[in-house]
Scaffold this motif. Structure first.
Motif, short mmCIF file in Angstrom:
data_model
loop_
_atom_site.label_atom_id
_atom_site.label_comp_id
_atom_site.label_asym_id
_atom_site.label_seq_id
_atom_site.Cartn_x
_atom_site.Cartn_y
_atom_site.Cartn_z
N THR A 88 9.68 0.58 -11.69
CA THR A 88 10.55 -0.02 -12.61
C THR A 88 9.95 0.17 -13.87
N LYS A 89 10.51 0.01 -15.21
CA LYS A 89 10.05 0.08 -16.38
C LYS A 89 10.35 -1.10 -17.08
N PRO A 90 9.31 -2.04 -17.31
CA PRO A 90 7.85 -1.70 -17.00
C PRO A 90 7.34 -1.86 -15.29
N LEU A 91 6.51 -1.24 -14.95
CA LEU A 91 6.14 -1.12 -13.73
C LEU A 91 5.70 -2.67 -13.21
N ARG A 92 5.98 -2.82 -11.77
CA ARG A 92 5.81 -4.18 -11.43
C ARG A 92 5.15 -3.89 -9.95
N TRP A 93 4.34 -4.83 -9.46
CA TRP A 93 3.68 -5.09 -8.38
C TRP A 93 3.82 -6.06 -7.47
N ARG A 94 4.23 -6.01 -6.20
CA ARG A 94 4.18 -6.99 -5.40
C ARG A 94 3.51 -6.82 -4.05
#
Length: 96
Positions: A88-94
């Motif tokens: 995604t923009k901005p990058l996402r972490w999970r």
């Protein structure tokens, strides 16, 4: 007395490992797996850093070392498949 060390990987440099303090790694790993959500949309870099700063003990992680430890553990857990990076923009972490 020598510190116990553990090997970490980096998703951006496959096959390369580094040795880091095992106690600090374990504390950071536990906190990261606790704060990162399992479901999208995940956390942005800024959200993750803020949550980790609040989750980690200032005694164990004085000053600004929480940022370095957070990124090191995030890259290691991503390389090992425990954390995913959503494009995604901005990058996402999970968590995976």
């Amino acid at each position: 007395m020598a510190r116990e060390m553990t090997l970490v990987e980096n998703v951006n440099h496959p096959g390369k490992t580094e040795r880091v303090d095992a106690v600090k790694y374990a504390a950071t790993r536990a906190a990261m797996l606790r704060v990162l959500p399992k479901k999208p949309p995940g956390m942005t870099q800024h959200e993750m850093m803020t949550a980790m700063r609040n989750a980690l003990s200032l005694e164990t992680f004085p000053g600004t070392t929480t940022t370095w430890w957070t990124k090191t553990v995030q890259l290691d857990l991503e390389a090992k498949g425990f954390v995913v990076r959503d494009p995604t923009k901005p990058l996402r972490w999970r968590r995976a």
